[in-house]
Design a protein around this motif. Structure first.
Motif, PDB file in Angstrom:
ATOM      1  N   GLN A   1      11.911  -4.670  -4.058  1.00 45.24           N
ATOM      2  CA  GLN A   1      12.847  -4.384  -3.581  1.00 45.24           C
ATOM      3  C   GLN A   1      12.432  -3.722  -1.896  1.00 45.24           C
ATOM      4  N   VAL A   2      11.178  -3.749  -1.863  1.00 47.65           N
ATOM      5  CA  VAL A   2      10.378  -3.324  -0.670  1.00 47.65           C
ATOM      6  C   VAL A   2       9.503  -4.074  -0.128  1.00 47.65           C
ATOM      7  N   ASN A   3      10.019  -4.145   1.046  1.00 44.76           N
ATOM      8  CA  ASN A   3       9.676  -5.123   2.288  1.00 44.76           C
ATOM      9  C   ASN A   3       8.728  -4.971   3.368  1.00 44.76           C
ATOM     10  N   ILE A   4       7.400  -5.086   3.388  1.00 48.86           N
ATOM     11  CA  ILE A   4       6.003  -4.527   4.312  1.00 48.86           C
ATOM     12  C   ILE A   4       6.712  -4.696   5.307  1.00 48.86           C
ATOM     13  N   ASP A   5       6.542  -3.303   6.653  1.00 44.82           N
ATOM     14  CA  ASP A   5       6.542  -3.626   7.218  1.00 44.82           C
ATOM     15  C   ASP A   5       5.671  -2.798   8.252  1.00 44.82           C
ATOM     16  N   ASP A   6       5.243  -3.415   9.333  1.00 42.81           N
ATOM     17  CA  ASP A   6       3.773  -3.191  10.780  1.00 42.81           C
ATOM     18  C   ASP A   6       3.752  -1.240  10.468  1.00 42.81           C
ATOM     19  N   THR A   7       4.576  -0.299  10.329  1.00 44.83           N
ATOM     20  CA  THR A   7       4.666   0.982   9.791  1.00 44.83           C
ATOM     21  C   THR A   7       3.812   1.575   8.807  1.00 44.83           C
ATOM     22  N   MET A   8       3.324   0.183   7.777  1.00 47.06           N
ATOM     23  CA  MET A   8       2.637   0.475   6.451  1.00 47.06           C
ATOM     24  C   MET A   8       1.286   0.221   6.878  1.00 47.06           C
ATOM     25  N   ASP A   9       0.491  -0.452   7.591  1.00 41.87           N
ATOM     26  CA  ASP A   9      -1.546  -0.222   7.298  1.00 41.87           C
ATOM     27  C   ASP A   9      -1.678   0.583   6.693  1.00 41.87           C
ATOM     28  N   GLY A  10      -2.481   0.231   5.863  1.00 40.92           N
ATOM     29  CA  GLY A  10      -3.330   1.764   5.375  1.00 40.92           C
ATOM     30  C   GLY A  10      -2.288   2.403   4.104  1.00 40.92           C
ATOM     31  N   MET A  11      -1.236   1.762   3.642  1.00 43.31           N
ATOM     32  CA  MET A  11      -0.132   2.334   2.577  1.00 43.31           C
ATOM     33  C   MET A  11      -0.967   2.702   0.839  1.00 43.31           C
ATOM     34  N   LYS A  12      -1.384   3.921   0.633  1.00 41.95           N
ATOM     35  CA  LYS A  12      -1.551   3.505  -0.912  1.00 41.95           C
ATOM     36  C   LYS A  12      -0.214   3.165  -1.372  1.00 41.95           C
ATOM     37  N   LEU A  13      -0.341   2.130  -2.542  1.00 40.05           N
ATOM     38  CA  LEU A  13       1.140   1.903  -3.339  1.00 40.05           C
ATOM     39  C   LEU A  13       0.226   2.021  -4.813  1.00 40.05           C
ATOM     40  N   PHE A  14       0.637   3.039  -5.400  1.00 40.98           N
ATOM     41  CA  PHE A  14       0.623   3.854  -7.027  1.00 40.98           C
ATOM     42  C   PHE A  14       0.761   3.458  -8.261  1.00 40.98           C
ATOM     43  N   LEU A  15       0.064   2.425  -9.085  1.00 36.24           N
ATOM     44  CA  LEU A  15       0.295   1.646  -9.389  1.00 36.24           C
ATOM     45  C   LEU A  15       0.673   2.391 -10.921  1.00 36.24           C
ATOM     46  N   PRO A  16       2.121   2.181 -11.734  1.00 34.56           N
ATOM     47  CA  PRO A  16       2.314   3.369 -13.129  1.00 34.56           C
ATOM     48  C   PRO A  16       0.703   2.974 -14.522  1.00 34.56           C
ATOM     49  N   LYS A  17       1.155   4.085 -15.203  1.00 33.87           N
ATOM     50  CA  LYS A  17       0.180   3.959 -16.627  1.00 33.87           C
ATOM     51  C   LYS A  17       0.601   3.242 -17.517  1.00 33.87           C
ATOM     52  N   THR A  18       1.792   2.736 -17.158  1.00 31.41           N
ATOM     53  CA  THR A  18       3.460   1.965 -17.577  1.00 31.41           C
ATOM     54  C   THR A  18       4.165   1.954 -17.497  1.00 31.41           C
TER      55      THR A  18
ATOM     56  N   ALA B   1      -1.613  -8.071   3.813  1.00 33.97           N
ATOM     57  CA  ALA B   1      -0.192  -7.929   3.963  1.00 33.97           C
ATOM     58  C   ALA B   1       0.246  -8.840   4.702  1.00 33.97           C
ATOM     59  N   GLU B   2       1.192 -10.085   4.746  1.00 35.24           N
ATOM     60  CA  GLU B   2       2.164 -10.371   6.076  1.00 35.24           C
ATOM     61  C   GLU B   2       3.086  -9.277   5.962  1.00 35.24           C
ATOM     62  N   VAL B   3       3.532  -8.892   7.361  1.00 35.96           N
ATOM     63  CA  VAL B   3       4.829  -7.864   7.185  1.00 35.96           C
ATOM     64  C   VAL B   3       5.712  -8.858   7.058  1.00 35.96           C
TER      65      VAL B   3
ATOM     66  N   MET C   1       2.660 -14.239  12.445  1.00 39.74           N
ATOM     67  CA  MET C   1       2.692 -12.879  12.358  1.00 39.74           C
ATOM     68  C   MET C   1       1.883 -12.401  11.610  1.00 39.74           C
ATOM     69  N   ALA C   2       2.073 -10.347  11.754  1.00 41.85           N
ATOM     70  CA  ALA C   2       1.767  -9.885  11.906  1.00 41.85           C
ATOM     71  C   ALA C   2       0.869  -9.499  10.208  1.00 41.85           C
ATOM     72  N   GLU C   3      -0.316  -9.198  10.519  1.00 45.01           N
ATOM     73  CA  GLU C   3      -0.900  -8.999   9.587  1.00 45.01           C
ATOM     74  C   GLU C   3      -1.555  -6.957   9.266  1.00 45.01           C
ATOM     75  N   ILE C   4      -1.005  -6.447   8.077  1.00 44.45           N
ATOM     76  CA  ILE C   4      -2.012  -5.474   7.922  1.00 44.45           C
ATOM     77  C   ILE C   4      -2.426  -5.071   6.534  1.00 44.45           C
ATOM     78  N   GLU C   5      -3.238  -4.183   6.304  1.00 47.47           N
ATOM     79  CA  GLU C   5      -4.092  -3.726   5.104  1.00 47.47           C
ATOM     80  C   GLU C   5      -2.915  -2.442   3.935  1.00 47.47           C
ATOM     81  N   ILE C   6      -2.775  -3.262   3.093  1.00 43.50           N
ATOM     82  CA  ILE C   6      -1.671  -2.222   1.839  1.00 43.50           C
ATOM     83  C   ILE C   6      -3.265  -2.021   0.927  1.00 43.50           C
TER      84      ILE C   6
END
Length: 112
Positions: free
Chosen positions: A88-105, A20-22, A1-6
């Motif tokens: 509800q968001v599944n990792i796909d190979d177009t997300m390589d290098g994506m930043k996900l921001f965690l809220p304060k609360t 991350a595994e796709v 399975m393909a692996e990318i970085e998030i």
């Protein structure tokens, strides 16, 4: 399975790159890598504690949120135009290098 970085970005700006595994969900990825994302309902879309804020280009590239997800997001503290539930968001190979921001609360709408 393909692996990318998030890259998870904490509320204080600390970046944590992870492999991350796709196909896995953002919530699964966070738990697997000990990222501080609660996920009280364990991915059943019955809370909003896995709220993440996506980069616009990645938000625009994934399927729109379902009506049920939109309803849960309405209860989210710190809601933005690119907010999603990590379960509800599944990792796909177009997300390589994506930043996900965690809220304060996160607000748990299950009453726990």
């Amino acid at each position: 399975m393909a692996e990318i970085e998030i890259i998870f970005v904490s509320a204080n700006g600390e970046e944590t790159p992870v492999k991350a595994e796709v196909g896995m969900s953002v919530l699964q990825l966070a738990h697997y890598n000990d990222i501080d994302m609660e996920g009280t309902c364990e991915g059943n879309m019955a809370c909003s504690t896995c709220h993440v804020i996506m980069e616009q280009k990645h938000y625009d590239a994934i399927p729109s949120a379902s009506e049920e997800e939109e309803e849960m997001l309405d209860f989210t503290v710190g809601l933005t135009g690119t907010s999603r539930l990590g379960c509800q968001v599944n990792i796909d190979d177009t997300m390589d290098g994506m930043k996900l921001f965690l809220p304060k609360t996160n607000q748990n709408m299950m009453g726990f």
